[in-house]
Design an enzyme around this catalytic site. Structure first.
Site, PDB file in Angstrom:
ATOM      1  N   THR A  66      -5.858 -21.530 -11.040  1.00  0.00           N
ATOM      2  CA  THR A  66      -6.380 -20.936  -9.813  1.00  0.00           C
ATOM      3  C   THR A  66      -5.775 -19.558  -9.593  1.00  0.00           C
ATOM      4  O   THR A  66      -4.554 -19.395  -9.600  1.00  0.00           O
ATOM      5  CB  THR A  66      -6.083 -21.839  -8.602  1.00  0.00           C
ATOM      6  OG1 THR A  66      -6.790 -23.071  -8.763  1.00  0.00           O
ATOM      7  CG2 THR A  66      -6.515 -21.185  -7.306  1.00  0.00           C
ATOM      8  N   LYS A 102     -10.191 -20.118 -12.262  1.00  0.00           N
ATOM      9  CA  LYS A 102     -10.864 -20.450 -11.004  1.00  0.00           C
ATOM     10  C   LYS A 102     -10.566 -19.390  -9.947  1.00  0.00           C
ATOM     11  O   LYS A 102      -9.419 -18.968  -9.788  1.00  0.00           O
ATOM     12  CB  LYS A 102     -10.388 -21.821 -10.516  1.00  0.00           C
ATOM     13  CG  LYS A 102     -11.004 -22.301  -9.209  1.00  0.00           C
ATOM     14  CD  LYS A 102     -10.489 -23.692  -8.869  1.00  0.00           C
ATOM     15  CE  LYS A 102     -11.121 -24.241  -7.610  1.00  0.00           C
ATOM     16  NZ  LYS A 102     -10.651 -23.530  -6.394  1.00  0.00           N
ATOM     17  N   SER A 151      -5.090 -31.714  -8.645  1.00  0.00           N
ATOM     18  CA  SER A 151      -4.466 -30.521  -8.074  1.00  0.00           C
ATOM     19  C   SER A 151      -2.960 -30.520  -8.285  1.00  0.00           C
ATOM     20  O   SER A 151      -2.313 -31.573  -8.311  1.00  0.00           O
ATOM     21  CB  SER A 151      -4.761 -30.465  -6.576  1.00  0.00           C
ATOM     22  OG  SER A 151      -4.024 -29.448  -5.939  1.00  0.00           O
ATOM     23  N   HIS A 193     -12.619 -20.497  -2.964  1.00  0.00           N
ATOM     24  CA  HIS A 193     -11.668 -21.512  -2.494  1.00  0.00           C
ATOM     25  C   HIS A 193     -12.254 -22.309  -1.328  1.00  0.00           C
ATOM     26  O   HIS A 193     -11.540 -22.677  -0.388  1.00  0.00           O
ATOM     27  CB  HIS A 193     -10.341 -20.867  -2.088  1.00  0.00           C
ATOM     28  CG  HIS A 193      -9.141 -21.702  -2.435  1.00  0.00           C
ATOM     29  ND1 HIS A 193      -8.442 -21.567  -3.611  1.00  0.00           N
ATOM     30  CD2 HIS A 193      -8.522 -22.714  -1.772  1.00  0.00           C
ATOM     31  CE1 HIS A 193      -7.440 -22.435  -3.641  1.00  0.00           C
ATOM     32  NE2 HIS A 193      -7.476 -23.152  -2.523  1.00  0.00           N
TER      33      HIS A 193
END
Length: 401
Positions: free
Chosen positions: A156, A252, A107, A276
Site C-alpha cells: 500500500t 495499491k 492486512s 483507500h
C-alpha cells in the site's frame, strides 16, 4: 441465509449486530466523506447496453489475477481490524474466500495474525504491507508472510500519513475497546458480538503486538503506530521491498495516470487503482472515474485491478469494462462478516457472483475475458465502437446511437 438478496441487506444486518465504533470504522470516509460517496455513486453513471438473441447458455466467470486462477474476477481486499467485526474475522473471511476460489488479502493491521490465518486455511492467501520506519520489523514481517506460504504481496502506497476520520475520533476507536462505563453500556447492546469476543483470545493487532520492538499491548501499540507510518516513502523504497520479496508484487493506491506510468518501472505484477476507500484524501475523484484514464496511461503493459465502491456484481462488470482485470471488495464482505460471520462472507460472494453472471449474459457476453467498453452506455450515448479492453475517456468521447 439465502433471504439476504443484496449487499445492502447484509449491511443493515451488520449495523444491528456490530458495536458502533467498529461498524462506523468500516462505514466511513475521511473528512466530509465526499470521495467515499463518489466511489459508489459514480458507478451509477455508467449504464449497460442490453443485447438480445445471444446464446448465453454457457457462461464463464473464471479468470486469473497475477497468474493465480480465480473463480471470478474478485478478491477480498485488505481491511484493518476485520477481526472486530466478528470474532476471528480474518480467519472466517479467509476460509470463505478459499472455498469460493477467490483471493483473500490479510492486512498488516489485522486482528488475526499471518500465522493464525495460515493455520486455518489450506491454500496460499495474500498479504498487504504498510511500510513502516522500522525496516527491520518490515523485513521480518515479509519473511513471516513468506514462511506462512503467502503467494502475493500487496504494498500500500497511499497511507504515509493518515487521513482524518471524524467518526473514529468521536467513537474513541481502539482495539480492543477501552473498558469505560460508557463503552461497557454500549457493548451490552450487542450480546452475540460480545459472546464471540469472550470466546477468542484474538482481540488486538496480531501481526504487531509481540512482534514489533516494545509493543506488548494496546497502549504501546497505539504509540508505536503513531510514530511508524513513514512519510519518507518514495518509489525507490519499492526496490527495497522487491529485493525482500520473491513472489508476486501488487502496488495499491494508484489514482493518477502519471503515478501509473512511474509504477511501470517498479517491477510490480499489477497495480490497484484505489483511493483507500475514500478514507484518505477527501475530495479526490472516485476510482471508477479514474480507471479508464489509468488504463490509457499504461496501455496494457501491466495488469490493472481496482477497489472502491464495489457493492454488486454489476459494479464488477462495469469496472472490467473500464479496464480492470479484477476488483477487490472490502466493505461488501465486511458487511457479510458482521452480519453472519463466515456464512455472511460466503453470501456476499454469492450475491456478487450471481449479479455478475446474470448482467454479463444480458449484455450479450458469455465469457468474462470478452468484456470491454462496448458493453457500456453512458447517459443515453454509447462509446465509440472499438475493439479495446476498456473505455477510453468514456465520459468525453461518445457518439449518438
Amino acid at each position: 441465509m439465502t433471504h439476504f438478496a443484496t449487499i445492502e441487506e447484509l449491511r443493515a444486518r451488520a449495523k444491528r449486530r456490530v458495536p458502533k465504533m467498529f461498524y462506523e470504522y468500516v462505514d466511513a470516509g475521511s473528512w466530509t466523506e465526499s470521495t467515499y460517496r463518489a466511489n459508489s455513486n459514480d458507478f451509477a453513471e455508467l449504464k449497460f447496453r442490453q443485447r438480445v438473441a445471444v446464446d448465453f447458455s454457457r457462461r464463464n466467470l473464471a479468470t486469473t489475477m497475477v497468474g493465480h486462477p480465480v473463480s471470478m474476477p474478485v478478491a477480498l481486499a485488505p481491511t484493518g481490524i476485520a477481526g472486530m467485526q466478528c470474532a476471528d474475522g480474518e480467519i472466517l473471511a479467509a476460509r470463505a474466500a478459499e472455498r469460493f476460489g477467490v483471493p483473500f488479502t490479510l492486512s498488516t493491521v489485522s486482528v488475526c495474525s499471518i500465522e493464525d490465518v495460515a493455520a486455518h486455511t489450506k491454500q496460499p492467501f495474500w498479504f498487504q504491507l504498510y511500510m513502516m520506519k522500522d525496516r527491520v520489523f518490515i523485513s521480518d514481517l515479509i519473511k513471516r508472510a513468506e514462511l506462512a506460504g503467502c503467494s502475493t504481496l500487496v504494498l500500500t502506497l497511499d497511507l504515509q500519513i493518515q487521513g482524518q476520520r471524524h467518526k473514529d475520533l468521536r467513537n474513541g476507536l481502539s482495539t480492543p475497546p477501552k473498558l469505560t462505563l460508557r463503552n461497557l453500556a454500549h457493548l451490552a447492546r450487542y450480546p452475540t458480538w460480545c459472546a464471540g469476543m469472550l470466546r477468542t483470545s484474538r482481540r488486538t493487532f496480531g501481526n504487531i503486538v509481540g512482534h514489533a520492538p516494545g509493543v506488548t499491548g494496546i497502549a504501546s501499540m497505539a504509540q508505536w503506530a503513531l510514530n511508524q507510518f513513514d512519510p519518507t516513502l518514495t518509489w525507490k523504497d519499492i526496490d527495497w521491498v522487491r529485493k525482500q520479496w520473491g513472489g508476486k508484487l501488487i502496488l495499491k493506491g494508484i489514482l493518477d495516470p502519471e503515478d501509473a506510468k512511474i509504477a511501470l518501472g517498479c517491477g510490480a505484477d499489477a497495480l490497484i487503482v484505489s483511493n483507500h476507500g475514500g478514507r484518505q484524501l477527501d475530495g479526490a475523484p472516485s476510482t471508477i472515474s479514474m480507471l479508464p484514464r489509468i488504463a490509457d496511461a499504461v496501455q496494457g503493459d501491466i495488469e490493472l485491478h481496482m477497489d472502491g465502491g464495489v457493492r454488486s456484481g454489476q459494479d464488477v462488470l462495469k469496472a472490467i469494462a473500464c479496464g480492470a482485470r479484477a476488483v477487490y471488495i472490502g466493505r461488501a464482505f465486511l458487511y457479510g462478516l458482521g452480519a453472519l460471520g463466515e456464512a455472511g462472507v460466503t453470501r456476499a460472494l454469492e450475491i456478487i457472483r450471481s449479479e455478475l453472471d446474470t448482467t454479463m449474459a444480458l449484455c450479450g457476453v458469455t465469457d468474462v475475458h470478452d468484456v470491454n467498453g462496448r458493453v457500456l452506455v453512458v447517459g443515453g450515448y454509447r462509446p465509440v465502437a472499438r475493439d479495446m479492453p476498456h473505455v477510453t475517456d468514456t465520459q468525453v468521447r461518445v457518439h449518438a446511437v
